[in-house]
Design a protein around this motif. Structure first.
Motif, PDB file in Angstrom:
ATOM      1  N   LYS A 108       0.788  -1.312  -0.051  1.00 53.60           N
ATOM      2  CA  LYS A 108      -0.016   0.153  -0.192  1.00 53.60           C
ATOM      3  C   LYS A 108       0.794   1.437  -0.014  1.00 53.60           C
ATOM      4  O   LYS A 108       0.699   2.332  -0.731  1.00 53.60           O
ATOM      5  CB  LYS A 108      -1.087   0.147   1.016  1.00 53.60           C
ATOM      6  CG  LYS A 108      -2.391  -0.464   1.025  1.00 53.60           C
ATOM      7  CD  LYS A 108      -3.269  -0.099   2.268  1.00 53.60           C
ATOM      8  CE  LYS A 108      -4.936  -0.640   1.882  1.00 53.60           C
ATOM      9  NZ  LYS A 108      -5.495  -0.446   2.991  1.00 53.60           N
ATOM     10  N   VAL A 109       2.007   1.172   0.839  1.00 51.64           N
ATOM     11  CA  VAL A 109       2.844   2.443   0.916  1.00 51.64           C
ATOM     12  C   VAL A 109       3.597   2.672  -0.426  1.00 51.64           C
ATOM     13  O   VAL A 109       3.587   3.664  -0.876  1.00 51.64           O
ATOM     14  CB  VAL A 109       3.793   2.184   2.033  1.00 51.64           C
ATOM     15  CG1 VAL A 109       4.864   3.318   2.148  1.00 51.64           C
ATOM     16  CG2 VAL A 109       3.127   2.177   3.456  1.00 51.64           C
ATOM     17  N   LEU A 110       4.063   1.554  -0.896  1.00 53.19           N
ATOM     18  CA  LEU A 110       4.869   1.644  -2.241  1.00 53.19           C
ATOM     19  C   LEU A 110       3.762   2.280  -3.384  1.00 53.19           C
ATOM     20  O   LEU A 110       4.099   2.852  -4.138  1.00 53.19           O
ATOM     21  CB  LEU A 110       5.107   0.266  -2.638  1.00 53.19           C
ATOM     22  CG  LEU A 110       6.567  -0.081  -1.888  1.00 53.19           C
ATOM     23  CD1 LEU A 110       7.134  -1.396  -2.462  1.00 53.19           C
ATOM     24  CD2 LEU A 110       7.773   0.736  -2.443  1.00 53.19           C
ATOM     25  N   GLY A 111       2.610   1.607  -3.186  1.00 55.84           N
ATOM     26  CA  GLY A 111       1.452   1.976  -4.326  1.00 55.84           C
ATOM     27  C   GLY A 111       1.188   3.652  -4.394  1.00 55.84           C
ATOM     28  O   GLY A 111       1.110   4.358  -5.095  1.00 55.84           O
ATOM     29  N   GLY A 112       0.980   4.116  -3.231  1.00 64.92           N
ATOM     30  CA  GLY A 112       0.547   5.183  -2.729  1.00 64.92           C
ATOM     31  C   GLY A 112       1.853   6.174  -3.398  1.00 64.92           C
ATOM     32  O   GLY A 112       1.637   7.375  -3.596  1.00 64.92           O
ATOM     33  N   ALA A 113       2.983   5.936  -3.070  1.00 66.11           N
ATOM     34  CA  ALA A 113       4.206   6.546  -3.344  1.00 66.11           C
ATOM     35  C   ALA A 113       4.227   6.574  -4.607  1.00 66.11           C
ATOM     36  O   ALA A 113       4.597   7.613  -5.455  1.00 66.11           O
ATOM     37  CB  ALA A 113       5.457   6.089  -2.359  1.00 66.11           C
ATOM     38  N   TYR A 114       4.126   5.556  -5.407  1.00 67.59           N
ATOM     39  CA  TYR A 114       4.295   5.466  -6.681  1.00 67.59           C
ATOM     40  C   TYR A 114       3.175   6.539  -7.424  1.00 67.59           C
ATOM     41  O   TYR A 114       3.483   7.140  -8.512  1.00 67.59           O
ATOM     42  CB  TYR A 114       3.955   4.227  -7.595  1.00 67.59           C
ATOM     43  CG  TYR A 114       4.171   4.040  -8.855  1.00 67.59           C
ATOM     44  CD1 TYR A 114       5.118   4.500  -9.566  1.00 67.59           C
ATOM     45  CD2 TYR A 114       2.882   3.594  -9.686  1.00 67.59           C
ATOM     46  CE1 TYR A 114       5.427   4.155 -11.047  1.00 67.59           C
ATOM     47  CE2 TYR A 114       3.106   3.520 -10.937  1.00 67.59           C
ATOM     48  CZ  TYR A 114       4.255   3.841 -11.757  1.00 67.59           C
ATOM     49  OH  TYR A 114       4.302   4.070 -13.079  1.00 67.59           O
ATOM     50  N   LEU A 115       1.919   6.462  -6.957  1.00 68.85           N
ATOM     51  CA  LEU A 115       1.197   7.518  -7.432  1.00 68.85           C
ATOM     52  C   LEU A 115       1.480   8.919  -7.101  1.00 68.85           C
ATOM     53  O   LEU A 115       1.162   9.845  -8.180  1.00 68.85           O
ATOM     54  CB  LEU A 115      -0.348   7.236  -6.953  1.00 68.85           C
ATOM     55  CG  LEU A 115      -1.077   5.989  -6.880  1.00 68.85           C
ATOM     56  CD1 LEU A 115      -2.408   5.879  -6.192  1.00 68.85           C
ATOM     57  CD2 LEU A 115      -1.585   5.936  -8.420  1.00 68.85           C
ATOM     58  N   LEU A 116       2.053   9.191  -6.060  1.00 67.13           N
ATOM     59  CA  LEU A 116       2.645  10.668  -5.926  1.00 67.13           C
ATOM     60  C   LEU A 116       3.774  11.028  -6.747  1.00 67.13           C
ATOM     61  O   LEU A 116       3.657  12.108  -7.270  1.00 67.13           O
ATOM     62  CB  LEU A 116       3.191  10.560  -4.425  1.00 67.13           C
ATOM     63  CG  LEU A 116       2.007  10.511  -3.357  1.00 67.13           C
ATOM     64  CD1 LEU A 116       2.625  10.681  -1.933  1.00 67.13           C
ATOM     65  CD2 LEU A 116       0.985  11.518  -3.487  1.00 67.13           C
TER      66      LEU A 116
END
Length: 248
Positions: free
Chosen positions: A96-104
């Motif tokens: 989740k954290v990696l996915g959110g960081a990638y979206l940012l």
């Protein structure tokens, strides 16, 4: 290990559960999320539909439709697999954290680092054979789908909500690409707003990983404020431009 595979299979079985589908279709909140995903797909991918149209342009008319249809079918299969796997994996905190960081990162790179090439994004027509063209369209469809699928995971974890939002978004993107391009041309700020929405979704995904959940009311309020504010700002910009033209 057997428990892992059983959970993995159970996640895919949600696609074939009438109870899950029925619960999805009868919940107004789910339709709000589906509508958000469709709108986001349309704003971010309208130009992608034109890219695909150029890729099949060298084929005879009847083969153009077939190539695009096979590409559409491939996009749906990819989404089915990606959503089935993704909704299982996205429950893991670090993913989740990696996915959110990638979206940012996606939003940041498009808002502040995007460069337009000298050819205006023109796609070269390679004149490939029919099946090589279909393969190229499939690969392009998958490439276009990755970011939007990941953004969808930040909005919901329900497989039918994500799948319906995805397939309706892709179908609409193919059918009314020109409408969205004209809308963006008329209100160019909407493109930036779409990436700001991705920032909101990325932050929502990261917050969810640490147990902070944003309610649907707050999320939809942010969406309405973003797009409503964008339209109002665009109207003021046009008024200022018309005044400056008259003044000159």
């Amino acid at each position: 290990m057997s428990g892992f595979f059983q959970s993995f299979i159970d996640n895919f079985l949600n696609f074939f559960s009438w109870d899950v589908l029925s619960a999805t279709l009868t919940d107004p909140v789910n339709w709000g999320i589906i509508g958000t995903l469709v709108l986001l797909e349309g704003l971010l991918s309208a130009d992608n539909a034109l890219v695909l149209a150029v890729m099949v342009k060298h084929l005879p008319k009847e083969q153009q439709k077939k190539a695009l249809f096979y590409g559409l079918l491939g996009a749906y299969i990819f989404r089915f697999l990606a959503i089935g796997v993704g909704t299982f994996l996205v429950k893991i905190t670090w993913i989740k954290v990696l996915g959110g960081a990638y979206l940012l990162w996606i939003a940041y790179s498009n808002l502040f680092m995007k460069k337009h090439d000298d050819e205006g994004g023109e796609v070269k027509n390679k004149g490939l054979s029919f099946w090589r063209t279909v393969l190229a369209v499939e690969i392009m469809d998958i490439a276009f789908s990755v970011d939007s699928v990941l953004a969808a995971f930040g909005v919901s974890d329900k497989v039918w909500v994500l799948f319906l939002g995805g397939i309706l978004g892709v179908l609409m993107m193919r059918g009314v690409a020109q409408v969205f391009l004209k809308l963006i041309d008329k209100i160019p700020e909407l493109e930036k707003t779409a990436f700001i929405l991705i920032i909101v979704i990325g932050l929502k995904m990261i917050a969810g990983a640490f147990g902070f959940h944003i309610s649907h009311v707050v999320f939809f309020s942010v969406i309405i404020a973003l797009f409503g504010g964008t339209i109002i700002l665009s109207m003021f910009r046009k008024k200022d431009e018309s005044k400056s033209v008259k003044g000159s």
